[in-house]
Design a protein around this motif. Structure first.
Motif, PDB file in Angstrom:
ATOM      1  N   TYR A 213       0.803  -1.220   0.000  1.00  0.00           N
ATOM      2  CA  TYR A 213       0.000   0.000   0.000  1.00  0.00           C
ATOM      3  C   TYR A 213       0.844   1.283   0.000  1.00  0.00           C
ATOM      4  O   TYR A 213       0.301   2.383  -0.099  1.00  0.00           O
ATOM      5  N   VAL A 214       2.161   1.134   0.089  1.00  0.00           N
ATOM      6  CA  VAL A 214       3.038   2.308   0.072  1.00  0.00           C
ATOM      7  C   VAL A 214       3.571   2.508  -1.347  1.00  0.00           C
ATOM      8  O   VAL A 214       4.241   1.623  -1.886  1.00  0.00           O
ATOM      9  N   PRO A 215       3.299   3.664  -1.989  1.00  0.00           N
ATOM     10  CA  PRO A 215       3.723   3.890  -3.383  1.00  0.00           C
ATOM     11  C   PRO A 215       5.185   4.348  -3.482  1.00  0.00           C
ATOM     12  O   PRO A 215       5.481   5.476  -3.874  1.00  0.00           O
ATOM     13  N   PHE A 216       6.103   3.450  -3.153  1.00  0.00           N
ATOM     14  CA  PHE A 216       7.530   3.802  -3.232  1.00  0.00           C
ATOM     15  C   PHE A 216       7.886   4.217  -4.652  1.00  0.00           C
ATOM     16  O   PHE A 216       7.514   3.549  -5.626  1.00  0.00           O
TER      17      PHE A 216
ATOM     18  N   ALA B 225      -3.273   4.299  13.010  1.00  0.00           N
ATOM     19  CA  ALA B 225      -2.683   3.541  11.907  1.00  0.00           C
ATOM     20  C   ALA B 225      -2.920   4.263  10.578  1.00  0.00           C
ATOM     21  O   ALA B 225      -3.869   5.034  10.430  1.00  0.00           O
ATOM     22  N   VAL B 226      -2.051   4.006   9.620  1.00  0.00           N
ATOM     23  CA  VAL B 226      -2.205   4.559   8.279  1.00  0.00           C
ATOM     24  C   VAL B 226      -3.206   3.708   7.509  1.00  0.00           C
ATOM     25  O   VAL B 226      -3.105   2.479   7.478  1.00  0.00           O
ATOM     26  N   THR B 227      -4.192   4.354   6.902  1.00  0.00           N
ATOM     27  CA  THR B 227      -5.174   3.621   6.090  1.00  0.00           C
ATOM     28  C   THR B 227      -4.814   3.654   4.605  1.00  0.00           C
ATOM     29  O   THR B 227      -4.817   2.624   3.946  1.00  0.00           O
ATOM     30  N   THR B 228      -4.462   4.820   4.103  1.00  0.00           N
ATOM     31  CA  THR B 228      -4.061   4.933   2.691  1.00  0.00           C
ATOM     32  C   THR B 228      -2.985   6.002   2.540  1.00  0.00           C
ATOM     33  O   THR B 228      -2.888   6.933   3.345  1.00  0.00           O
TER      34      THR B 228
ATOM     35  N   ALA C 264      -0.564  12.590   0.408  1.00  0.00           N
ATOM     36  CA  ALA C 264      -1.620  12.630   1.418  1.00  0.00           C
ATOM     37  C   ALA C 264      -1.650  11.287   2.147  1.00  0.00           C
ATOM     38  O   ALA C 264      -1.904  10.251   1.539  1.00  0.00           O
ATOM     39  N   THR C 265      -1.377  11.319   3.444  1.00  0.00           N
ATOM     40  CA  THR C 265      -1.387  10.115   4.269  1.00  0.00           C
ATOM     41  C   THR C 265      -2.604  10.171   5.179  1.00  0.00           C
ATOM     42  O   THR C 265      -2.708  11.044   6.050  1.00  0.00           O
TER      43      THR C 265
ATOM     44  N   VAL D 110      -2.503  13.739   6.727  1.00  0.00           N
ATOM     45  CA  VAL D 110      -1.226  14.449   6.819  1.00  0.00           C
ATOM     46  C   VAL D 110      -0.730  14.720   5.402  1.00  0.00           C
ATOM     47  O   VAL D 110      -0.562  13.788   4.607  1.00  0.00           O
ATOM     48  N   ILE D 111      -0.496  15.982   5.094  1.00  0.00           N
ATOM     49  CA  ILE D 111       0.003  16.377   3.779  1.00  0.00           C
ATOM     50  C   ILE D 111       1.488  16.731   3.906  1.00  0.00           C
ATOM     51  O   ILE D 111       1.887  17.486   4.792  1.00  0.00           O
ATOM     52  N   SER D 112       2.310  16.177   3.016  1.00  0.00           N
ATOM     53  CA  SER D 112       3.739  16.495   3.001  1.00  0.00           C
ATOM     54  C   SER D 112       4.258  16.344   1.586  1.00  0.00           C
ATOM     55  O   SER D 112       3.578  15.797   0.716  1.00  0.00           O
ATOM     56  N   ASP D 113       5.480  16.840   1.347  1.00  0.00           N
ATOM     57  CA  ASP D 113       6.043  16.678   0.007  1.00  0.00           C
ATOM     58  C   ASP D 113       7.095  15.568  -0.056  1.00  0.00           C
ATOM     59  O   ASP D 113       7.713  15.364  -1.097  1.00  0.00           O
ATOM     60  N   MET D 114       7.281  14.846   1.063  1.00  0.00           N
ATOM     61  CA  MET D 114       8.143  13.663   1.053  1.00  0.00           C
ATOM     62  C   MET D 114       7.680  12.732   2.164  1.00  0.00           C
ATOM     63  O   MET D 114       7.156  13.171   3.187  1.00  0.00           O
ATOM     64  N   LEU D 115       7.864  11.429   1.950  1.00  0.00           N
ATOM     65  CA  LEU D 115       7.444  10.434   2.938  1.00  0.00           C
ATOM     66  C   LEU D 115       8.530   9.377   3.092  1.00  0.00           C
ATOM     67  O   LEU D 115       9.095   8.890   2.105  1.00  0.00           O
ATOM     68  N   LEU D 116       8.806   9.030   4.335  1.00  0.00           N
ATOM     69  CA  LEU D 116       9.732   7.941   4.655  1.00  0.00           C
ATOM     70  C   LEU D 116       8.954   6.849   5.373  1.00  0.00           C
ATOM     71  O   LEU D 116       8.366   7.094   6.429  1.00  0.00           O
ATOM     72  N   PHE D 117       8.959   5.641   4.814  1.00  0.00           N
ATOM     73  CA  PHE D 117       8.330   4.504   5.479  1.00  0.00           C
ATOM     74  C   PHE D 117       9.430   3.722   6.186  1.00  0.00           C
ATOM     75  O   PHE D 117      10.320   3.167   5.547  1.00  0.00           O
TER      76      PHE D 117
END
Length: 464
Positions: free
Chosen positions: A153-156, A237-240, A250-251, A259-266
């Motif tokens: 579900y994480v769009p790496f 928890a993260v849903t999408t 958009a997390t 949560v809106i951000s311009d970068m995401l680290l899983f």
């Protein structure tokens, strides 16, 4: 009958220490490394890169001087990703050169390629060009380490959505960052980026994080994060995760917030890099996280001549303990019984500020029913803290009321991972509070906090 006395799969901390120990015992050893250069995850994507990145950020941002010059102080005003990468690559090159020289002078042979068991004593190596060779050994050590857990579900994409191995290759610094997973890796990167004044949101599905750390330290740490405007989203928890474009992510959380951000680290977990080893051919299996079970004292798997060490066997997954595991495995394989390891080892988290701990925390002591007392020292109480401009940081020491022995040391603040070793030595030597009260410490130093905390505990103990 055997081509080598030992084959080591992986050249990270446990693999390289096992290989060198084997060579120093006069045995032949082959290290198989699938990466471009030796060093494993620790050198190329894990321990060394993240700590180098941290040091670079603290230096260029002027973080350590802001206590005196204010939060707007900068050493370099326009910091970009190339500034971070320059020091990183120089450090990594040096680490690899040292390791290659160590292998060379000890006669350790290396081969680059992917390892795969053929049978319990045979390992096939496939190079990038597709060439295959099979090597035989009396003993085999699996030290292949781990890789990031990457759920579907994480769009790496390696541009704006990263795992913890990819983040060190980022081409730009974000204005805002979402970090999913408040484990050691997630907390380290979240605080490092926060030190660059990046707006950080740290998401953790559990209501608490870093539960193995003393709760009072975590309270101090959380206060510091909130003071720096790090947003904590605990218990959700993260849903999408929606990738709206290259700079907008958009997390969505289970509590309805976005949560809106311009970068995401899983950074929510890692799995053993064992799926390509064909472990079935060796008579081995893994758990659901790809980890291999071993006998803790000898590091042997259920197949006695096959050992495993490092992150692939699970907790504590520290470079320091992995090195010792590799050495112990090699010693046991060739009949050299080393002394038992010390009871307590230090745990270091290279966040901003650092956290380090050794021994029992207050919650563990309560569960054991041990009568105890605590001593606290604030870094701002020390002259060195004033000189450094420290506004935060604390040391907590716990002593037995019955025996006066030190039970645990817990530090959050500048230099915590260095300071902890004094406590480690006293703890493993079964020292008491008297050591800290009777001895002198260099002045002015942060280590003076040991005396302050010791006297704080002694004052409480004598009044009780």
């Amino acid at each position: 009958m055997y081509e080598f006395d030992m084959i080591v799969i992986g050249s990270g901390p446990s693999g390289r220490r096992a290989a060198v120990q084997t060579a120093k015992l006069g045995k032949s050893v082959l290290v198989i490394e699938k990466g471009r250069r030796v060093g494993g995850v620790s050198v190329h994507t894990g321990t060394i890169p993240s700590k180098t990145l941290r040091e670079t950020v603290l230096n260029l941002s002027g973080w350590r001087e802001r206590g005196f010059y204010g939060r707007s102080y900068r050493v370099k005003h326009d910091i970009d990703a190339t500034d971070l990468m320059a020091r990183l690559h120089k450090t990594l090159d040096h680490e690899v050169e040292v390791l290659e020289h160590q292998f060379s002078r000890n006669g350790v042979k290396t081969v680059r390629g992917a390892a795969r068991f053929v049978d319990p004593n045979s390992v096939e190596v496939t190079t990038d060009a597709g060439e295959k060779s099979v090597h035989f050994a009396q003993h085999i050590l699996i030290a292949c380490g781990t890789r990031p857990f990457r759920p579907d579900y994480v769009p790496f994409n390696g541009v704006s959505v990263f795992d913890s191995d990819e983040i060190i290759e980022m081409k730009r610094l974000p204005r805002s960052l979402t970090v999913i997973g408040a484990g050691v890796i997630g907390v380290e990167y979240a605080t490092i980026m926060s030190a660059l004044d990046v707006a950080v949101t740290l998401i953790e599905p559990r209501p608490t994080f870093l539960d193995f750390i003393d709760k009072e330290l975590i309270e101090e740490f959380v206060h510091d994060l909130r003071d720096r405007n790090v947003a904590l989203r605990l218990g959700s928890a993260v849903t999408t995760i929606e990738l709206r474009d290259d700079t907008t992510i958009a997390t969505k959380l289970s509590d309805g917030r976005t949560v809106i951000s311009d970068m995401l680290l899983f950074a929510a977990g890692r799995v053993g890099a064992t799926d390509t080893l064909n472990l079935e051919a060796a008579g081995l299996a893994t758990d659901h996280r790809g980890r291999i079970a071993v006998e803790p004292r000898t590091l042997q798997t259920i197949v006695p001549h096959i050992y495993a060490a490092g992150d692939v066997i699970g907790f504590p997954s520290l470079a320091s303990t992995s090195m010792e595991q590799g050495r112990l495995a090699a010693c046991h394989a060739f009949g050299l019984e080393p002394p038992p390891p010390p009871e307590f080892f230090p745990y270091g988290i290279y966040s901003v500020p650092e956290i380090s701990t050794v021994g029992l925390n207050e919650e563990e002591i309560r569960k054991r029913g041990i009568p105890y007392e605590c001593g606290i020292a604030r870094f701002r109480e020390t002259s060195r803290g004033h000189i450094m401009g420290l506004e935060t940081g604390m040391m907590k020491m716990i002593f037995s009321l019955k025996t006066r022995r030190l039970l645990g040391v817990h530090i959050v603040g500048e230099g915590a991972t260095e300071l902890i070793h004094i406590g480690q030595a006293v703890l493993n030597l079964k020292g008491t509070i008297d050591y800290f009260i009777e001895n002198s410490f260099n002045y002015p130093t942060l280590a003076e906090a040991y005396k302050i905390a010791g006297l704080d505990a002694w004052n409480r103990m004598t009044r009780s």
